[in-house]
Design an enzyme around this catalytic site. Structure first.
Site, PDB file in Angstrom:
ATOM      1  N   GLU A  20       0.821  -1.220   0.000  1.00  0.00           N
ATOM      2  CA  GLU A  20       0.000   0.000   0.000  1.00  0.00           C
ATOM      3  C   GLU A  20       0.855   1.271   0.000  1.00  0.00           C
ATOM      4  OE1 GLU A  20      -3.204  -0.187  -0.548  1.00  0.00           O
ATOM      5  OE2 GLU A  20      -3.115  -2.372  -0.511  1.00  0.00           O
TER       6      GLU A  20
ATOM      7  N   ASP B  31      -1.188  -2.230  -9.391  1.00  0.00           N
ATOM      8  CA  ASP B  31      -1.827  -3.532  -9.179  1.00  0.00           C
ATOM      9  C   ASP B  31      -2.037  -4.297 -10.488  1.00  0.00           C
ATOM     10  OD1 ASP B  31      -1.968  -2.612  -6.639  1.00  0.00           O
ATOM     11  OD2 ASP B  31      -4.150  -2.469  -6.551  1.00  0.00           O
TER      12      ASP B  31
END
Lengths: 697, 697
Positions: A124, A215
């Protein structure tokens, strides 16, 4: 002008520990596999990161996929990045674990993909400056974060054309900035748009670079992207254009480092991508922050001032959600037990579960379900309890310890069979209750809280509507709803949904009002401090001299709560005293919220005196001597046993939260309240008793 | 309504390590002493913090003052807070040092003031969340920071009426917020204004509190405040009002903690007061940030959005000022030497100097001089060199080490007599040069940089003008200048002012142009990388194949730079080669900047072939065989010795910086350049030689 720009492309593939098998397989078929099927055909270079848990799964289920990766590595076309094996939030796990989790993945990559990672994907992109030390100690040479991180350090986009060097206690680490522009263009806009962006950085020195690292699920798994990226051929086209464009040099990160010096020195504050800092804020501040961002966008000043606008830090999730904090502090507590353990083999085994218990997904909530998904929290708890049980063995103890780190001690009860944490400072409630032999925390509940996105529930559309519109908008832009009528489920709890909660109810309270948390609480016991009168291996006694409203009088009522510890549960004795000069009638109710993960599974149900009453989605009132829940799936039961039949209320607690699939209702736990009506003369005491039975089945 | 508000008042008294004796005495007479003379007369409570170095000074010079404090402690009226003994920036020193520096002050307070501190003053309120661990480990129960810190965590002022609990790795710490409103009212506005503020927090629960904790120097030492606070009686009046107001309970922090639970859990991002985060930003971002703040103030939106506006973090000073970074990395380097030392006595002694070398003031620059004050930097270097010399003893070595943590190695030369750091990646320059027996780094220089406040130099007024206007404005609001005409001194260096800098000058270069750094550099050697050809105990050889502009031709020129290490200096040999097909004429110049602290002191001067040429403020050109500087004060000399007389240029380098007394010019260092004019046929090499003599005198 003759010149070039370096383009560093990276993909991060991740699945949370505890995710469903079919979700993993779907992600493989729709994203992880087809991406490389396309990539292989082009003369390009790529850096990729898989989290350890996913890589293990891939090795087991699709070993051919690892061969495919290995071949690309051997061809010098693929660089593998490391990271924390189970993708923990690096800054909030102990420093030693940071090193060990990274080394674990590095080793796995070395053993299975024949290469030694130099770079790291930071989960993250949660950066705190002090982690540079442990990253360096774990052998990480570079890390990749957002351009936002650099903006927050006061750097401008035109300075973000190389990597920087940072340092902690003399340990240096190289840091690359990901271009947010590229992150938003790829794969959502035509390839030319990315090219236009890159073109700006072409120069004769050949120094400048741009980074895209995001991602892998964006390539096939996000709504609409499989069609767009593969069926309509976006990825093929993009790679084709990269291959054909002479002024673009597609490089791995290591290649770039080996041929270019750093652009400078930098110290980056605690950062993540802007959205994360928005989600982490307390709700009131979050709404204000969103308004500010919108104001500045409308004024066209976002570009100019964005670098000074900062939301919250990831750690704030721990202050915002008690549930996240309890998992986190349980993790730290288990970590200390591992440290103290002298049996090396137990230690090694426990560490594996402990590390799985650090997987980040369940600890926070943003645009994916995260904390709101009970099966993810369950994975954390069951791993941590597994580790703990291994370490504790047959030992028993009752200790005072600030296990949730709120500044005052809880009472921690640990037996070979069960353990629980009693919190005298907040209603003498129980905040965790583990069936140690089943690795189950039956209080894996979630309180219903206001989330700023609830305001948007009305604008939400269902997935079918979105598909019909044929857009490829990202999930950041669209508001989806999985079903209609969710707004009717919105209810907010004024107290936290744990167990052994002492209510005094107003006479007009109904199951419906109680369920919506809109009843009238007459006492000041639910969330107020209790004194600890006794705390021994056999018995815990708490007391509060509180008040209850009786006909507009604030009547002094004392409540003593005794827990006598038994092998398979505990006997509860309440002694309630009337400190007023008049007689009073009281409606006393003890509430236990328990979590059974699935609302409609036939193997999880209420029982009353041996009869099945209904699944966890059912609600009602029942009079019984033995009432509770049975979980055939996890093989545990939780029962309240009284000497004669009493009234019990029960209902499911649903939250409405936002995930990548849109708004959804999620079953969090079930409330069971046991009711007593008592009348007390002045100075009189009444004693109430029941047994909380915790059975393996 | 009957009710009350708790008011917690604290004072922080600090003097930087290395500050002048007369400055300390003045601070004592005008602030530290009179404050307590007034306080003693009232029935009030107070919390106070003195940094260790100041407390030691007070103990030695004014032992009666410590008796006075002790009496107040014994009367239960005074709480003493601890902190890092020499007031380091806690997050940027190694974790072990955090604990030890705090324990050192705690011990001193215990031994000398008969009490055990529970709270801590955090230097410059530089908070990073991970320090909670070491603070707790050092026995600190609470710390006091700004309300701003809490705003940045997403909390609102109406939530800042108690203390919060934070945590790191399971170690909890209580945190109090200082009210910025009170910090700006006290002592600048009439006492009633502070009362009006406090009044808002009166309630019947008696829970709420407000905190004022600020620099003691505001009470007498800041311009105009002695008159205002004591002569005009502001402080007496303020204390009188506090004493007389029934709804104000003046408490110490510990008293408040002992009777009130925390208001909640919090995780605070890296923070300080807003101004500090402004100063820490790179200049370009700082200007933008100041504009944004001004825009929002004009729009009346500052209140609403201020909680999301964040400047830089303290660590950024290390990226912004190479000089700060070099002190910091030297500190870390010496710290590692202490760690590795096995002689416990040496270790103990070295640690004292090492800790003094962590004193924060010289490492940064805001509204006080700080980094811009050579005597403060000198204190850092001399303490660190003292520690290092103690540890190293008679050992010698030449090693490759990334001593400045820029991601590539420097060459570190250490002999019993001198040590230096050669930086191949930036011009093969020398960035530190220590006379180890004199504890002097002669390269304690400072580069002239643009500071955003330079724009305001025109608006500046002198102190006399301010006094005439009779205002008590704070130094945050007024622009002062210590002398007129400072704008003429503004010049900015495009390279950093260290030593062994290799220039190729344009033929139109004059001393004046060179001094202003507005000459034409023809080569690409000054700040570019050199290769290391040899690095041994006796000799270091660097080489760069660079270029020099010759009549609009970018001519390939090679430069080899040999340093042969001798006992009292080093022989320098340059071999310059013409790689062009035509003959060239070149003006080569080697620049050494050396720092002698005082521009006009008669005991520091230039000498040419044995003659005194002038003090460090003088400038000119001279032809000599031996040219350099002599420092009778620190008993060192630095001389360039050639075999035959050559031309040298010399001039003082002044910066214009802002301090509490306004804009001032500060002598930073002196430039000595040694000039060679050479002519080279195609392919020809020329050898130049000189000796750099480093003498004790």
């Amino acid at each position: 002008m003759v010149g070039k720009v370096n383009f560093l492309l990276g993909i991060h593939n991740h699945q949370p520990v505890g995710n469903f098998e079919h979700v993993l397989e779907d992600a493989y078929q729709r994203a992880y596999k087809p991406f490389f099927e396309v990539f292989e055909k082009f003369d390009l270079k790529l850096t990729v990161h898989f989290t350890g848990w996913l890589l293990e799964w891939l090795k087991e289920r699709h070993p051919e996929y690892l061969d495919r990766l290995k071949a690309l590595v051997e061809a010098g076309r693929l660089e593998i990045a490391t990271g924390g094996f189970y993708e923990p939030i690096i800054p909030v796990i102990p420093p030693g674990d940071r090193i060990d989790q990274i080394k674990l993945l590095t080793k796995f990559v070395e053993d299975n993909l024949n290469c030694s990672p130099r770079g790291m994907w930071l989960a993250e992109r949660i950066w705190e400056p002090q982690i540079a030390k442990e990253l360096a100690q774990a052998g990480v040479e570079y890390v990749v974060v957002d351009d936002n991180h650099f903006h927050w350090a006061g750097l401008h986009d035109d300075e973000l054309v190389g990597y920087y060097v940072t340092e902690e206690e003399g340990h240096t680490l190289k840091i690359f900035p990901i271009s947010k522009t590229l992150r938003y263009l790829i794969p959502f806009e035509p390839p030319e748009r990315a090219l236009e962006h890159l073109k700006q950085f072409v120069d004769s020195s050949g120094y400048k670079m741009q980074v895209m690292f995001d991602d892998g699920e964006k390539f096939g798994l996000w709504p609409g992207t499989y069609e767009h990226v593969y069926k309509k051929g976006w990825l093929k086209e993009f790679f084709g254009v990269l291959e054909a464009t002479e002024w673009i040099e597609v490089k791995t990160f290591s290649e770039y480092i080996d041929s270019h010096p750093p652009a400078g020195r930098v110290y980056i504050p605690i950062s993540s991508y802007v959205e994360m800092t928005e989600w982490a804020l307390p709700s009131r501040a979050r709404e204000k922050f969103e308004n500010l961002l919108e104001d500045l966008k409308n004024r066209g000043e976002m570009e100019k001032y964005g670098m000074f606008l900062k939301g919250g830090i990831w750690r704030s999730f721990l202050a915002k959600y008690t549930e996240a904090n309890l998992m986190h502090k349980k993790m730290l507590y288990v970590g200390k037990k591992i440290e103290e353990c002298e049996n090396e083999q137990k230690k090694r085994e426990a560490r594996k579960y402990y590390f799985m218990g650090q997987a980040n997904d369940a600890y926070w909530h943003g645009v994916f379900g995260g904390l709101y998904l009970p099966h993810l929290r369950e994975a954390i708890f069951s791993n941590l309890i597994k580790a703990e049980t291994l370490l504790d063995g047959e030992s028993s103890k009752v200790i005072n310890l600030d296990v949730d780190c709120d500044g005052s001690d809880e009472i921690v009860v640990e037996t070979p069979y069960y353990s629980f944490y009693l919190d005298p400072d907040y209603g003498g409630r129980i905040i965790e209750l583990d069936y140690r032999t089943r690795y189950v925390n039956i209080l894996n509940n979630l309180t219903r809280r206001y989330e700023p996105y609830h305001r948007k529930l009305r604008e939400a559309v269902t997935a079918e509507e979105l598909t019909r519109s044929g857009t490829t908008k990202t999930i950041h832009d669209v508001i989806l709803a999985r079903e209609e009528g969710l707004e009717k489920l919105l209810a907010y709890d004024w107290y936290e949904r744990y167990a052994m909660i002492d209510h005094f109810l107003g006479w007009d309270t109904t199951l419906d009002k109680f369920e919506r948390c809109e009843y009238s609480e007459q006492g000041d016991f639910v969330n107020q401090p209790y004194r600890v009168l006794k705390c021994s291996e056999k018995e815990i006694v708490l007391k509060r001299d509180g008040h209850v409203w009786v006909d507009s009088n604030w009547v002094p009522i004392s409540l003593e709560k005794r827990l006598s510890l038994k092998d398979r549960g505990f006997r509860v004795t309440y002694i309630i005293g009337n400190g007023w000069t008049y007689p009073v009638e009281l409606w006393f109710s003890v509430e236990n919220n328990v979590s059974l993960l699935a609302p409609n599974a036939p193997d999880r149900y209420y029982t009353a005196d041996g009869r099945k009453v209904g699944t966890m989605s059912s609600r009602g009132t029942v009079k019984a001597r033995v009432f509770g829940v049975t979980d055939e799936y996890r093989k545990v039961s939780f029962k309240v046993v009284t000497t004669s039949p009493v009234e019990h209320w029960y209902f499911p607690v649903y939250t409405v939260s936002y995930s990548e699939a849109g708004f959804e209702k999620v079953y969090q736990c079930s409330s069971i309240s046991t009711h007593f009506r008592i009348a007390l003369e002045p100075g009189e005491f009444e004693t109430l008793e029941f047994f909380v039975r915790l059975d393996e089945i």
